[in-house]
Design an enzyme around this catalytic site. Structure first.
Site, short mmCIF file in Angstrom:
data_model
loop_
_atom_site.label_atom_id
_atom_site.label_comp_id
_atom_site.label_asym_id
_atom_site.label_seq_id
_atom_site.Cartn_x
_atom_site.Cartn_y
_atom_site.Cartn_z
N HIS A 89 -2.96 -12.85 -56.09
CA HIS A 89 -2.78 -12.27 -54.86
C HIS A 89 -4.05 -11.15 -54.86
CE1 HIS A 89 1.78 -12.24 -54.40
NE2 HIS A 89 1.30 -13.53 -54.49
N CYS A 96 3.91 -7.04 -52.77
CA CYS A 96 5.02 -7.59 -53.41
C CYS A 96 5.53 -6.86 -54.47
CB CYS A 96 4.80 -9.13 -53.41
SG CYS A 96 3.82 -9.67 -54.95
N GLU A 145 -4.20 -8.14 -54.51
CA GLU A 145 -4.16 -7.03 -55.53
C GLU A 145 -4.47 -7.16 -56.71
OE1 GLU A 145 -0.84 -6.59 -52.21
OE2 GLU A 145 -1.83 -8.05 -53.25
N CYS A 195 2.90 -7.25 -57.47
CA CYS A 195 1.62 -6.46 -57.13
C CYS A 195 1.96 -4.87 -57.33
CB CYS A 195 1.04 -6.81 -56.01
SG CYS A 195 0.31 -8.37 -55.98
#
Length: 155
Positions: A54, A84, A56, A87
């Site tokens: 992701h 999410c 992040e 993260c």
């Protein structure tokens, strides 16, 4: 008094680049206390065949490598979509000072939605959280991306 500067447009550029690669358009930028960009990334889960890639997570990894340490104390992260749970946990473990995000994520968010990771007593660090920055632009980017996947015309 220090004047606030948003890095959300740079995060949006990372999100647009992710969309161009066929990735869900999410971008993240990490800055140090002086306002220097340490890392910027967009989603790469498909490209890297890595469910943890992701924006992040990639930005946190790059910023830690740039500083040569596992903590990002005093640093801030700007993200185009609410993180999410995975993260959000990484943001807590990295000890990021502030989290700025654009669009809320009712389906998969872990900050203001769903499990609200930072509200748990097991969360050892809670960043200052600022949401709603450039929300409409982030929502439109996501809406258009998913409409394109469905073959529908964007509204």
């Amino acid at each position: 008094m220090t004047r606030f500067r948003s890095y959300m447009q740079q995060a949006m550029a990372e999100a647009r680049a992710a969309a161009a690669r066929g990735e869900v358009p999410v971008g993240a930028v990490i800055i140090d206390p002086q306002g220097t960009v340490l890392a910027a990334a967009g989603n790469r889960t498909r490209e890297l065949r890595d469910p943890t890639a992701h924006a992040e997570m990639l930005a946190i990894r790059a910023a830690c490598a740039a500083l040569g340490q596992e903590r990002l104390t005093g640093c801030d992260i700007h993200v185009t979509l609410e993180p999410c749970p995975m993260c959000a946990a990484a943001i807590a473990h990295a000890r990021l000072r502030r989290l700025y995000y654009a669009a809320a994520d009712p389906k998969s968010g872990g900050v203001g939605q769903g499990p609200r990771v930072f509200a748990h007593p097991q969360c050892h660090h809670v960043p200052d959280i600022y949401d709603g920055i450039d929300t409409q632009e982030a929502e439109a980017l996501l809406r258009d991306f998913f409409a394109g996947l469905r073959g529908a015309r964007p509204c």
